[in-house]
Write a protein that holds these residues in place. Structure first.
Motif, short mmCIF file in Angstrom:
data_model
loop_
_atom_site.label_atom_id
_atom_site.label_comp_id
_atom_site.label_asym_id
_atom_site.label_seq_id
_atom_site.Cartn_x
_atom_site.Cartn_y
_atom_site.Cartn_z
N ALA A 177 19.95 14.03 52.18
CA ALA A 177 19.38 12.54 52.71
C ALA A 177 18.20 12.36 53.10
CB ALA A 177 19.80 12.44 54.14
N GLY A 178 16.67 13.66 52.41
CA GLY A 178 16.35 13.09 51.47
C GLY A 178 15.75 12.11 50.03
N PRO A 179 13.98 12.89 49.74
CA PRO A 179 14.15 12.13 48.86
C PRO A 179 14.59 13.06 47.21
CG PRO A 179 12.03 13.28 49.08
CD PRO A 179 12.92 13.08 50.75
N GLU A 180 15.29 12.52 46.19
CA GLU A 180 16.10 13.06 45.37
C GLU A 180 14.99 13.81 44.64
OE1 GLU A 180 16.89 11.08 40.69
OE2 GLU A 180 17.81 10.25 42.12
N ALA A 181 13.75 14.22 44.34
CA ALA A 181 12.73 14.39 44.12
C ALA A 181 12.73 15.67 44.66
CB ALA A 181 11.12 14.15 44.34
N GLU A 182 13.65 16.62 46.30
CA GLU A 182 13.84 17.88 46.48
C GLU A 182 15.19 18.51 46.11
OE1 GLU A 182 12.90 17.02 51.58
OE2 GLU A 182 14.96 16.89 50.46
N LEU A 183 16.33 17.99 45.33
CA LEU A 183 17.25 18.00 44.81
C LEU A 183 16.97 18.32 43.05
CD1 LEU A 183 19.55 15.49 46.34
CD2 LEU A 183 19.93 17.99 46.14
N ARG A 184 15.43 17.89 42.58
CA ARG A 184 15.11 17.65 41.51
C ARG A 184 14.37 19.11 41.61
NH1 ARG A 184 17.62 14.92 37.57
NH2 ARG A 184 18.43 12.69 38.10
N GLY A 185 13.72 19.91 43.09
CA GLY A 185 13.26 20.73 42.66
C GLY A 185 13.93 21.98 42.89
N TRP A 186 15.41 21.43 43.69
CA TRP A 186 16.58 23.26 43.34
C TRP A 186 17.11 22.98 42.17
CZ3 TRP A 186 18.68 20.48 48.25
CH2 TRP A 186 18.39 21.41 49.28
N ALA A 187 17.07 21.97 40.96
CA ALA A 187 17.95 21.61 39.61
C ALA A 187 16.43 22.45 38.71
CB ALA A 187 17.91 20.51 39.67
N ALA A 188 15.16 22.78 39.09
CA ALA A 188 14.49 23.06 37.86
C ALA A 188 14.93 24.51 37.74
CB ALA A 188 13.34 22.94 38.96
N GLN A 189 16.00 24.91 37.25
CA GLN A 189 16.14 26.60 36.90
C GLN A 189 17.86 26.64 35.95
OE1 GLN A 189 19.51 27.32 38.33
NE2 GLN A 189 19.24 25.79 39.12
N ASP A 190 18.21 27.09 35.19
CA ASP A 190 18.79 26.99 34.31
C ASP A 190 20.14 28.38 34.66
OD1 ASP A 190 17.48 29.81 33.60
OD2 ASP A 190 16.84 28.97 31.30
N ARG A 191 20.27 28.56 35.66
CA ARG A 191 21.08 29.28 36.50
C ARG A 191 22.45 29.19 37.25
NH1 ARG A 191 19.20 34.70 35.59
NH2 ARG A 191 20.84 35.78 37.37
N MET A 192 21.93 27.83 37.94
CA MET A 192 22.89 27.59 39.13
C MET A 192 22.84 25.95 38.57
SD MET A 192 21.73 27.56 43.23
CE MET A 192 20.25 26.50 43.02
N SER A 193 24.04 25.18 38.85
CA SER A 193 24.44 24.04 38.96
C SER A 193 23.83 22.78 40.09
CB SER A 193 25.39 23.59 38.29
OG SER A 193 25.69 24.09 36.92
N VAL A 194 22.78 21.69 40.28
CA VAL A 194 22.93 21.30 41.40
C VAL A 194 23.68 20.09 41.29
CG1 VAL A 194 21.19 19.91 42.58
CG2 VAL A 194 20.62 22.47 41.87
N VAL A 195 24.38 19.32 42.14
CA VAL A 195 25.05 18.57 42.57
C VAL A 195 24.44 17.78 44.06
CG1 VAL A 195 27.31 16.81 43.41
CG2 VAL A 195 27.16 19.05 41.35
N ASN A 196 24.48 16.25 43.44
CA ASN A 196 23.44 15.58 45.11
C ASN A 196 24.62 14.96 45.39
OD1 ASN A 196 22.45 14.17 46.54
ND2 ASN A 196 21.50 12.79 44.93
N ALA A 197 24.92 15.59 46.44
CA ALA A 197 25.82 15.11 47.91
C ALA A 197 25.45 13.95 48.64
CB ALA A 197 26.52 16.32 48.28
N MET A 198 23.85 13.29 47.87
CA MET A 198 23.80 11.99 48.53
C MET A 198 22.40 12.52 49.37
SD MET A 198 24.58 9.83 52.50
CE MET A 198 23.23 10.52 53.57
N SER A 199 21.41 11.58 48.44
CA SER A 199 20.01 11.58 48.78
C SER A 199 19.34 10.54 49.15
CB SER A 199 19.10 12.05 47.35
OG SER A 199 19.33 10.85 46.62
N ALA A 200 18.57 9.90 49.68
CA ALA A 200 18.23 9.02 50.11
C ALA A 200 17.81 7.84 49.18
CB ALA A 200 16.51 9.03 50.68
N GLU A 201 18.55 8.28 47.91
CA GLU A 201 17.92 6.92 47.17
C GLU A 201 19.35 6.54 46.77
OE1 GLU A 201 13.91 8.95 46.37
OE2 GLU A 201 16.13 9.87 46.66
N GLU A 202 20.10 7.67 46.60
CA GLU A 202 21.82 7.48 45.63
C GLU A 202 22.34 8.52 46.10
OE1 GLU A 202 23.03 7.62 40.79
OE2 GLU A 202 20.84 7.71 41.67
N HIS A 203 24.18 8.11 46.04
CA HIS A 203 24.66 8.61 46.53
C HIS A 203 25.81 8.67 45.29
CE1 HIS A 203 27.80 10.95 48.44
NE2 HIS A 203 28.51 10.14 49.69
#
Length: 325
Positions: free
Chosen positions: A120-146
């Protein structure tokens, strides 16, 4: 070195293919979006078979905010697709002590195969988690988008109507993260009309509107937004609302309830669109954003939509690891 020892480079067949993230609807190509909606509908119809593409993998389920449907859907979906799960609550990660999302992502990527996260925070947090190439990241809701909610909505519309192209949808209420994802998803489909009626000051952001209108120019879809309930379109296929108090947010105006009151969904909206179905992402507050007569009435498919959280989640999880190509 012994062949029985496994190096970080050698072991993981699971790392051989590029991981796929879903942080925003815009991360998907048109074909991927359409296939995810269709695959969700297959799971809903019981025609998807019993695939186990996540067998032997480990999924992290991190929810910093409350969730009934999305958390249960992804947890159950991961288990049904063969994964083991590790769950995290809002106080479980060292993010609370100042560790960066990038560092957290790098650490988790060495132990997990995918991470489903609601911040429920900024999408940039999820982009931070996704800044690697070993683990898929799925947004289950951020402030900007669901985005996974929008995929649930597409699955539900496709299952009910047999198509999404050309549907006419009215969205009533706050232009929140659900509305944003819906606008970005529906405008990918040719001939769709999405009409939003939102209180002044509570509409789509300029960025989301601009991105959706670019899609409209390409596909022939229509997106309109007004801040009143006058001159509503007739012959609608679906009427959609969400609760007025979006998870993880607060309203900037003390009199916000008065501002939202004219946007309550009542049975009167069906006078000019008697065959329209009713959608709600739930939870619902009867007597606020929608009256009980509508939510519990014969045109409501809101609880079918809720069940489709699981079907859509399974399609998304499969997509992150090789399916829905």
């Amino acid at each position: 070195m012994s062949d029985t020892l496994t190096s970080e480079v050698g072991a993981p067949d699971r790392f051989a293919a590029p991981v796929r993230h879903l942080v925003s609807i815009d991360d998907l190509s048109d074909d991927e979006l359409f296939r995810l909606a269709a695959r969700g509908a297959q799971f809903a119809a019981g025609t998807a078979g019993r695939p186990r593409p996540l067998a032997g993998l480990v999924a992290g389920i991190y929810f910093a905010k409350t969730s009934t449907r999305t958390r249960t859907a992804f947890s159950s979906g991961a288990l049904r697709l063969g994964a083991s799960i590790v769950t995290y609550g809002p106080g479980d990660l060292q993010l609370n002590t100042g560790e960066s999302t990038e560092d957290t992502g790098r650490v988790l990527a060495g132990m997990l195969d995918l991470l489903v996260a609601r911040t429920a925070g900024p999408e940039a947090e999820l982009r931070g988690w996704a800044a690697q190439d070993r683990m898929s990241v799925v947004n289950a809701m951020s402030a900007e988008e669901h985005p996974t909610q929008a995929l649930t909505d597409l699955t539900t519309l496709l299952g009910h109507f047999g198509r999404i192209e050309g549907l006419r949808v009215l969205y009533v209420g706050e232009g929140n993260n659900t509305a944003a994802a819906l606008a970005l998803a529906l405008t990918r489909y040719p001939g769709v009309e999405l009409h939003l009626r939102t209180p002044a000051g509570y509409g789509l952001t300029a960025d989301v509107s601009a991105r959706a209108l670019i899609q409209c120019a390409r596909t022939g879809a229509v997106l309109t937004e007004r801040h009143d309930m006058a001159e509503l379109p007739e012959g609608l296929d679906a009427i959609y609302t969400t609760r007025w108090q979006t998870t993880g947010t607060s309203k900037p105006h003390a009199d916000w309830r008065e501002r939202f009151a004219p946007f309550q969904v009542t049975a009167g909206l069906w006078e000019r669109s008697p065959m329209a179905v009713f959608l709600h992402d739930l939870p619902a507050h009867r007597g606020e954003e929608v009256v009980a007569e509508v939510l519990d009435g014969p045109r409501s498919i809101a609880f079918t939509q809720a069940r489709n959280k699981l079907n859509s989640a399974m399609a998304v999880l499969e997509f992150t690891h090789g399916g829905t190509r």
